[in-house]
Write an enzyme that holds these catalytic residues in place. Sequence first.
Site, PDB file in Angstrom:
ATOM      1  N   ILE A  86     -82.500  46.246  19.579  1.00  0.00           N
ATOM      2  CA  ILE A  86     -81.354  45.700  19.259  1.00  0.00           C
ATOM      3  C   ILE A  86     -81.181  44.201  19.832  1.00  0.00           C
ATOM      4  CG2 ILE A  86     -80.349  48.096  18.942  1.00  0.00           C
ATOM      5  CD1 ILE A  86     -78.823  47.424  21.357  1.00  0.00           C
ATOM      6  N   GLY A  87     -82.146  43.618  20.142  1.00  0.00           N
ATOM      7  CA  GLY A  87     -82.058  42.234  20.748  1.00  0.00           C
ATOM      8  C   GLY A  87     -82.002  42.267  22.109  1.00  0.00           C
ATOM      9  N   THR A  88     -82.422  43.271  22.808  1.00  0.00           N
ATOM     10  CA  THR A  88     -82.310  43.369  24.217  1.00  0.00           C
ATOM     11  C   THR A  88     -83.766  43.188  25.091  1.00  0.00           C
ATOM     12  OG1 THR A  88     -82.883  45.618  24.211  1.00  0.00           O
ATOM     13  CG2 THR A  88     -80.475  45.067  24.257  1.00  0.00           C
ATOM     14  N   ALA A 102     -84.305  51.492  28.492  1.00  0.00           N
ATOM     15  CA  ALA A 102     -85.567  51.451  29.424  1.00  0.00           C
ATOM     16  C   ALA A 102     -85.918  52.598  30.188  1.00  0.00           C
ATOM     17  CB  ALA A 102     -85.028  49.962  30.284  1.00  0.00           C
ATOM     18  N   LEU A 114     -87.318  45.453  35.400  1.00  0.00           N
ATOM     19  CA  LEU A 114     -88.690  45.411  34.527  1.00  0.00           C
ATOM     20  C   LEU A 114     -88.959  43.830  34.224  1.00  0.00           C
ATOM     21  CD1 LEU A 114     -88.381  48.425  32.291  1.00  0.00           C
ATOM     22  CD2 LEU A 114     -89.224  48.067  34.601  1.00  0.00           C
ATOM     23  N   ASN A 115     -87.749  43.172  33.779  1.00  0.00           N
ATOM     24  CA  ASN A 115     -88.307  41.700  33.335  1.00  0.00           C
ATOM     25  C   ASN A 115     -87.162  40.963  33.674  1.00  0.00           C
ATOM     26  OD1 ASN A 115     -87.924  39.396  31.444  1.00  0.00           O
ATOM     27  ND2 ASN A 115     -89.780  40.268  30.401  1.00  0.00           N
ATOM     28  N   GLN A 156     -79.181  40.205  29.463  1.00  0.00           N
ATOM     29  CA  GLN A 156     -78.270  41.399  29.415  1.00  0.00           C
ATOM     30  C   GLN A 156     -76.911  41.342  30.125  1.00  0.00           C
ATOM     31  OE1 GLN A 156     -78.585  44.530  27.348  1.00  0.00           O
ATOM     32  NE2 GLN A 156     -79.356  42.495  26.343  1.00  0.00           N
ATOM     33  N   GLY A 179     -80.813  50.456  34.292  1.00  0.00           N
ATOM     34  CA  GLY A 179     -80.046  50.052  33.138  1.00  0.00           C
ATOM     35  C   GLY A 179     -79.108  48.913  33.515  1.00  0.00           C
ATOM     36  N   GLU A 214     -74.918  47.037  30.422  1.00  0.00           N
ATOM     37  CA  GLU A 214     -73.508  47.196  30.149  1.00  0.00           C
ATOM     38  C   GLU A 214     -72.607  47.112  31.580  1.00  0.00           C
ATOM     39  OE1 GLU A 214     -72.450  50.444  26.996  1.00  0.00           O
ATOM     40  OE2 GLU A 214     -74.542  50.894  27.926  1.00  0.00           O
TER      41      GLU A 214
END
Length: 735
Positions: free
Chosen positions: A464-466, A508, A627-628, A635, A699, A702
């Site tokens: 979704i673009g993440t 993720a 992770l990145n 995000q 995560g 959000e």
Amino acid sequence: MNQTIGKPINRVDGRLKVTGDAKYSGEIPLENIAYGVIITSTIARGRIKHIDTSVAQKSSGVIGIITHLDAPKLYARPNFGHEGAAGEKLAPLQNPTIHYSGQAIGVAIADTLERATYAASLVKVDYEVETPLTEMGKERNRAYPIKKFVEFTVEFALGDADAEFAKAEVKIEATYTTPTEHHNPMEPHATAAVWEGENLTVYDSTQYIFGMREGLAKMLGIPHANVRVLCKFIGGSFGCKYGLWAHTPLAAIAARQFCRPVKIVLTREQMFGLVGHRSETEQQIKLGATPDGRLTALIHQGISQTSIFDEFVETFTTTSRTMYAVPNLRTAQSVVPLNKGTPTIMRAPGESVGTFALESAMDELAWALKLDPIELRLRNYAEVHPARQVPWSSKSLKECYALAAEKFGWSRRTPEPGSMRDDRYLIGMGMASACFPMEHFPASAIARIFADGSVVVQSGSQEIGTGTATVMAQLTADVLGVPVEKVRFEFGDTELARSPGTVGSGTAASVGTAVHGAAKAVRAKVLALAQKDPNSPLYAVPETDIETSQERIFVKNDSAKGETYQAVLARHNLQQIDASFDAKPQEEEEFAKCSFGAHFVEVRVDPELGEVRLTRVVGAFAAGRILNEKTARSQISGATIMGIGMALHEETITDPHTGRIVNDNLAEYHLPVNADIPPIDIYFIDEVDTHVNPIGVKGAGEVGITGIIAAIANAVYHATGKRIRDLPITPDKLL
């Protein structure tokens, strides 16, 4: 190991997107495609007395028009939960009843989009109009309480919060309101449906292809095995594309009825009516405390809006059971049914608006006690989960406070409201805590190593673009010791291994765990071949003595003793070797799992115009293993920008008499633009958390929107001495 994890690697799909080669659901080339345009109601409550399609049917290029008079039978389904995607349970075009303005009442199909649009405008409708219920405040007598919504406990009590609040020495009692808001992704919802016999293929912009498959199959009354859903790329979503809305089944029934592929792309105006929104809320917070700032009672209650025909709860009280150590706590919520479309999840549903109320109230308490807002939070720091009384899997919120405060320069803040100026402008500084629960869903993946050394890993997830495809390639490369460039992540197809929806910041952790497991499994298969092969330098070498790097498997203490994946496969005459892995959440109920963070903001307020400008935003976050760094920062920044929009700009306005949304466009629904956004500095506290999942991920999608709204409101108070409890913070409220 290649140690690619954590590195700010560029997105693997970046070139496709900037060159236009990435194909979105509305751009899939299909032969003999027809175009559908949805006809929507112009009233909010009543029924259709007569609908005349005769003129439209004769219009040039029109293939057909479907209304409730001739639509096939569709079946309702649960509107939210685990049985398929979220969305309306209302099956479209099944009867003449109108529940909200903008409801689908027909669909026009033609050979071009322009002809379909014109045909839709020719359909004449006579209504029997009833007075709609449109204002939550005026209809509060129709509110009913909610004890639980899906897996969220809404009604909760610990100790006797009411009694303790009544006798508290220091009290804060305030009401905070947030408006209806719409997601407004750049890409509108789009569906293309193709039938081949009894089998349906749907190209859909969805955050949950498997949920869409199951929900659509149930609505159509066909086996879910007969439905295939594909979604390669999504141009923004934020929650509205998690649901099954009217346009998808309408494309499916039109394609079946007219025996050709049908594509429906919603207009921007329809994005305000047909695909959900963030519910309006009215929240009451009561805080009781001792003179030294120890919380003795916390009460968080209020109402939100749902539709007449569905039940959706904006669970804004959840963070109040998580954030602070308080011995007496009570949360309660009710919903008010209105003649509006069904609300749905929108980035950090519940937590975003809930933290606005909670963190604003904490700031009000800090002012009442003459305490630094950070100090108040530290005095009430929850060392264990307040409601569950279990330890955290990991919690680095104190470190977030310290790092963000230092980077921001919080020590330069003078405490009195209106005490900081730059020429004629009032300067304010505010802060707030951020918190979002860690989610982990079942997921599966397959990894394949080919004879040329390239790797493919598959899971039916969504991008979704993440940066999902990027971090999955990184995880795989890290396990196998190959360059990221040699790994391809395939996704977005229900014929691949099952995965959850991209929701709850859980992709993720969930899909990543499955991909990590599949990569380890396929590496083990290759190693097993070598261990049993007398011709291999790895013959009989135990796995505990093995490392992988530079596309080779070798002995830890003797890197020359090893070989490439290609060599192993070639010696066994294999073109490929694959392995699958099913990941399930780690059921460790003795731990509470959350991402945490802290926002610090500076505002500049024009005292004559009431204009608020953000000048600096600094945040520090602890979201498990990163992770990145580049995609994670993206995000958090994106979520922060959405929070800025919520604080200062966004509000969906409904005409109370007609129930129509009056600002259903991007000109009048105000969103932040580049000029509204200052530099955003994001820092991470990288955590090692073995309790959340094997890869240690919590995560980050959000948590960045939680707290930022309150931080801005708190900064505005510091600048002006005016406490704004009604979002958005617009100039009229400051003058």
